[in-house]
Design a protein around this motif. Structure first.
Motif, PDB file in Angstrom:
ATOM      1  N   ARG A   1      -1.406 -18.799   6.062  1.00 31.05           N
ATOM      2  CA  ARG A   1      -1.260 -17.476   5.456  1.00 31.05           C
ATOM      3  C   ARG A   1      -0.733 -17.686   4.039  1.00 31.05           C
ATOM      4  O   ARG A   1       0.193 -18.463   3.843  1.00 31.05           O
ATOM      5  N   GLU A   2      -1.326 -17.003   3.056  1.00 27.52           N
ATOM      6  CA  GLU A   2      -0.884 -17.221   1.687  1.00 27.52           C
ATOM      7  C   GLU A   2      -1.218 -16.044   0.783  1.00 27.52           C
ATOM      8  O   GLU A   2      -2.034 -15.184   1.121  1.00 27.52           O
ATOM      9  N   LEU A   3      -0.546 -16.046  -0.361  1.00 25.78           N
ATOM     10  CA  LEU A   3      -0.840 -15.108  -1.440  1.00 25.78           C
ATOM     11  C   LEU A   3      -1.565 -15.871  -2.541  1.00 25.78           C
ATOM     12  O   LEU A   3      -1.145 -16.961  -2.929  1.00 25.78           O
ATOM     13  N   ARG A   4      -2.658 -15.278  -3.025  1.00 27.60           N
ATOM     14  CA  ARG A   4      -3.409 -15.897  -4.119  1.00 27.60           C
ATOM     15  C   ARG A   4      -3.587 -14.876  -5.237  1.00 27.60           C
ATOM     16  O   ARG A   4      -3.420 -13.681  -5.044  1.00 27.60           O
ATOM     17  N   ASN A   5      -3.966 -15.371  -6.401  1.00 28.81           N
ATOM     18  CA  ASN A   5      -4.216 -14.508  -7.567  1.00 28.81           C
ATOM     19  C   ASN A   5      -3.040 -13.576  -7.820  1.00 28.81           C
ATOM     20  O   ASN A   5      -3.198 -12.366  -8.006  1.00 28.81           O
ATOM     21  N   ILE A   6      -1.854 -14.154  -7.821  1.00 29.58           N
ATOM     22  CA  ILE A   6      -0.632 -13.370  -8.051  1.00 29.58           C
ATOM     23  C   ILE A   6      -0.569 -12.932  -9.504  1.00 29.58           C
ATOM     24  O   ILE A   6      -0.708 -13.741 -10.421  1.00 29.58           O
ATOM     25  N   THR A   7      -0.382 -11.639  -9.706  1.00 30.79           N
ATOM     26  CA  THR A   7      -0.245 -11.093 -11.056  1.00 30.79           C
ATOM     27  C   THR A   7       1.073 -10.330 -11.142  1.00 30.79           C
ATOM     28  O   THR A   7       1.277  -9.330 -10.444  1.00 30.79           O
ATOM     29  N   ILE A   8       1.972 -10.803 -11.989  1.00 35.50           N
ATOM     30  CA  ILE A   8       3.273 -10.149 -12.157  1.00 35.50           C
ATOM     31  C   ILE A   8       3.148  -9.081 -13.233  1.00 35.50           C
ATOM     32  O   ILE A   8       2.821  -9.378 -14.387  1.00 35.50           O
ATOM     33  N   ALA A   9       3.375  -7.841 -12.846  1.00 36.07           N
ATOM     34  CA  ALA A   9       3.251  -6.713 -13.771  1.00 36.07           C
ATOM     35  C   ALA A   9       3.773  -5.452 -13.080  1.00 36.07           C
ATOM     36  O   ALA A   9       3.745  -5.362 -11.848  1.00 36.07           O
ATOM     37  N   PRO A  10       4.243  -4.469 -13.861  1.00 33.97           N
ATOM     38  CA  PRO A  10       4.635  -3.190 -13.258  1.00 33.97           C
ATOM     39  C   PRO A  10       3.447  -2.570 -12.533  1.00 33.97           C
ATOM     40  O   PRO A  10       2.310  -2.641 -13.011  1.00 33.97           O
ATOM     41  N   GLN A  11       3.695  -1.964 -11.387  1.00 34.49           N
ATOM     42  CA  GLN A  11       2.627  -1.391 -10.575  1.00 34.49           C
ATOM     43  C   GLN A  11       2.483   0.111 -10.826  1.00 34.49           C
ATOM     44  O   GLN A  11       3.475   0.805 -11.072  1.00 34.49           O
ATOM     45  N   ASP A  12       1.268   0.607 -10.755  1.00 31.52           N
ATOM     46  CA  ASP A  12       0.971   2.024 -10.958  1.00 31.52           C
ATOM     47  C   ASP A  12       1.635   2.839  -9.849  1.00 31.52           C
ATOM     48  O   ASP A  12       1.372   2.615  -8.665  1.00 31.52           O
ATOM     49  N   PRO A  13       2.509   3.804 -10.182  1.00 28.74           N
ATOM     50  CA  PRO A  13       3.167   4.620  -9.153  1.00 28.74           C
ATOM     51  C   PRO A  13       2.176   5.320  -8.232  1.00 28.74           C
ATOM     52  O   PRO A  13       2.480   5.581  -7.062  1.00 28.74           O
ATOM     53  N   GLY A  14       0.979   5.606  -8.732  1.00 32.08           N
ATOM     54  CA  GLY A  14      -0.022   6.289  -7.919  1.00 32.08           C
ATOM     55  C   GLY A  14      -0.482   5.474  -6.722  1.00 32.08           C
ATOM     56  O   GLY A  14      -0.981   6.034  -5.739  1.00 32.08           O
ATOM     57  N   LEU A  15      -0.296   4.163  -6.782  1.00 32.93           N
ATOM     58  CA  LEU A  15      -0.680   3.313  -5.658  1.00 32.93           C
ATOM     59  C   LEU A  15       0.136   3.610  -4.412  1.00 32.93           C
ATOM     60  O   LEU A  15      -0.305   3.339  -3.292  1.00 32.93           O
ATOM     61  N   PHE A  16       1.324   4.160  -4.605  1.00 33.40           N
ATOM     62  CA  PHE A  16       2.256   4.347  -3.499  1.00 33.40           C
ATOM     63  C   PHE A  16       2.369   5.812  -3.077  1.00 33.40           C
ATOM     64  O   PHE A  16       3.350   6.204  -2.443  1.00 33.40           O
ATOM     65  N   GLN A  17       1.374   6.609  -3.434  1.00 33.37           N
ATOM     66  CA  GLN A  17       1.365   8.025  -3.077  1.00 33.37           C
ATOM     67  C   GLN A  17       0.181   8.327  -2.173  1.00 33.37           C
ATOM     68  O   GLN A  17      -0.896   7.738  -2.311  1.00 33.37           O
ATOM     69  N   VAL A  18       0.368   9.266  -1.244  1.00 28.69           N
ATOM     70  CA  VAL A  18      -0.712   9.712  -0.374  1.00 28.69           C
ATOM     71  C   VAL A  18      -1.560  10.723  -1.142  1.00 28.69           C
ATOM     72  O   VAL A  18      -1.023  11.698  -1.674  1.00 28.69           O
ATOM     73  N   PRO A  19      -2.855  10.507  -1.255  1.00 32.44           N
ATOM     74  CA  PRO A  19      -3.714  11.465  -1.969  1.00 32.44           C
ATOM     75  C   PRO A  19      -3.576  12.881  -1.386  1.00 32.44           C
ATOM     76  O   PRO A  19      -3.482  13.053  -0.165  1.00 32.44           O
ATOM     77  N   GLU A  20      -3.562  13.873  -2.269  1.00 27.72           N
ATOM     78  CA  GLU A  20      -3.352  15.251  -1.841  1.00 27.72           C
ATOM     79  C   GLU A  20      -4.415  15.727  -0.853  1.00 27.72           C
ATOM     80  O   GLU A  20      -4.146  16.547   0.027  1.00 27.72           O
ATOM     81  N   GLN A  21      -5.647  15.217  -0.989  1.00 25.49           N
ATOM     82  CA  GLN A  21      -6.732  15.703  -0.132  1.00 25.49           C
ATOM     83  C   GLN A  21      -6.713  15.091   1.271  1.00 25.49           C
ATOM     84  O   GLN A  21      -7.495  15.492   2.136  1.00 25.49           O
ATOM     85  N   PHE A  22      -5.808  14.121   1.507  1.00 24.75           N
ATOM     86  CA  PHE A  22      -5.741  13.502   2.827  1.00 24.75           C
ATOM     87  C   PHE A  22      -5.020  14.429   3.811  1.00 24.75           C
ATOM     88  O   PHE A  22      -4.016  15.055   3.476  1.00 24.75           O
ATOM     89  N   LYS A  23      -5.519  14.477   5.045  1.00 27.66           N
ATOM     90  CA  LYS A  23      -4.949  15.326   6.079  1.00 27.66           C
ATOM     91  C   LYS A  23      -3.971  14.523   6.938  1.00 27.66           C
ATOM     92  O   LYS A  23      -4.262  13.406   7.362  1.00 27.66           O
ATOM     93  N   LYS A  24      -2.825  15.113   7.211  1.00 27.80           N
ATOM     94  CA  LYS A  24      -1.812  14.443   8.024  1.00 27.80           C
ATOM     95  C   LYS A  24      -2.156  14.548   9.501  1.00 27.80           C
ATOM     96  O   LYS A  24      -2.469  15.623  10.014  1.00 27.80           O
ATOM     97  N   ILE A  25      -2.099  13.410  10.197  1.00 31.19           N
ATOM     98  CA  ILE A  25      -2.339  13.351  11.631  1.00 31.19           C
ATOM     99  C   ILE A  25      -1.003  13.106  12.332  1.00 31.19           C
ATOM    100  O   ILE A  25      -0.216  12.259  11.896  1.00 31.19           O
ATOM    101  N   VAL A  26      -0.756  13.849  13.413  1.00 31.53           N
ATOM    102  CA  VAL A  26       0.476  13.656  14.184  1.00 31.53           C
ATOM    103  C   VAL A  26       0.117  12.931  15.475  1.00 31.53           C
ATOM    104  O   VAL A  26      -0.588  13.487  16.328  1.00 31.53           O
ATOM    105  N   PRO A  27       0.554  11.660  15.638  1.00 31.72           N
ATOM    106  CA  PRO A  27       0.247  10.914  16.858  1.00 31.72           C
ATOM    107  C   PRO A  27       0.790  11.618  18.094  1.00 31.72           C
ATOM    108  O   PRO A  27       1.780  12.352  18.020  1.00 31.72           O
ATOM    109  N   GLN A  28       0.181  11.366  19.241  1.00 28.61           N
ATOM    110  CA  GLN A  28       0.577  12.004  20.490  1.00 28.61           C
ATOM    111  C   GLN A  28       2.060  11.804  20.784  1.00 28.61           C
ATOM    112  O   GLN A  28       2.759  12.720  21.195  1.00 28.61           O
TER     113      GLN A  28
END
Length: 250
Positions: free
Chosen positions: A220-247
């Motif tokens: 198991r490994e990490l490749r093509n590591i790029t050190i840089a600030p990450q886009d905050p949008g990557l960590f947000q749930v898109p508004e158009q996505f529907k929330k599912i509640v597991p049983q």
């Protein structure tokens, strides 16, 4: 649980675990992105992607031929599992009334665990803090003694009551994927069973292991590591996505 602990949940398994048991104390030191590559003994590869922010982690993988995205907010203890093709997601929140563990202890971020500092000792020529650790489990509390290295916050030795003994030892400094890393060997011994050995390559700049070779030929490994600030949008749930509640959450 810290970023390093949450990365484990993305299918990287022992890639990050084992350097510091539970991976609860030290987050990744810098923001970065990378490819995640898992190789089995038959040389089959499973490739994904990971994005690590200050207190956020995003993983992109394939499960049963379907894309799945995991987003974890370690500060707010919430996880989102996204299914892009269905434009839906599931939310998991960690709610506990357990008191907060001492910062920097093996119990930090692990509800229900108890840690007692026993002092400092030298292990393999490295200064370490010795801890008595009690962890909850379905079969009852599990007690262990852990030695956490002061320099790297790496678990150097762990003794589980009535169970195996794990040790980690640095072998040498190497170059891996263009990065300067430390090569560590982990051994697990239990009774008269054969010693189990695995190897990890620890990246001091990232403060985590970027490669692991386990018994049986799993890598198991990490490749093509790029050190840089990450886009905050990557960590947000898109508004158009529907929330599912597991049983089980209903």
């Amino acid at each position: 649980m810290s970023i390093r602990g949450q990365i484990m949940m993305f299918g990287l398994s022992l890639l990050f675990v084992g350097m510091h048991h539970g991976e609860a104390a030290s987050p990744a030191a810098v923001e970065f992105s990378a490819d995640t590559v898992q190789t089995d003994p038959q040389k089959n590869q499973r490739v994904g992607h990971i994005f690590v922010g200050k207190s956020l982690v995003r993983s992109e993988t394939q499960q049963n031929g379907q894309p799945v995205v995991n987003i974890i907010d370690t500060e707010n203890q919430v996880t989102w599992v996204l299914y892009p093709r269905q434009r839906s997601y599931i939310e998991y929140r960690v709610e506990t009334t357990q008191p907060m563990a001492e910062k920097g202890s093996p119990c930090e971020g692990l509800p229900g665990s108890q840690c007692k500092k026993l002092g400092d000792e030298s292990i393999q020529g490295r200064m370490a803090t010795k801890w008595q650790v009690t962890m909850p489990s379905p079969g009852g509390a599990v007690q262990s003694t852990q030695w956490i290295g002061k320099q790297r916050s790496i678990l150097l030795r762990q003794e589980i009551a009535g169970g195996p003994v794990m040790e980690q030892r640095m072998l040498e400094v190497e170059q891996l994927h263009g990065r300067t890393v430390e090569k560590w060997e982990m051994t697990i011994t239990e009774g008269d069973q054969p010693v189990q050995r695995s190897t990890r390559w620890f990246d001091p700049q990232l403060n985590l292991a970027i490669k692991e070779e386990s018994p049986g030929g799993y890598i198991r490994e990490l490749r093509n590591i790029t050190i840089a600030p990450q886009d905050p949008g990557l960590f947000q749930v898109p508004e158009q996505f529907k929330k599912i509640v597991p049983q089980q959450q209903r």
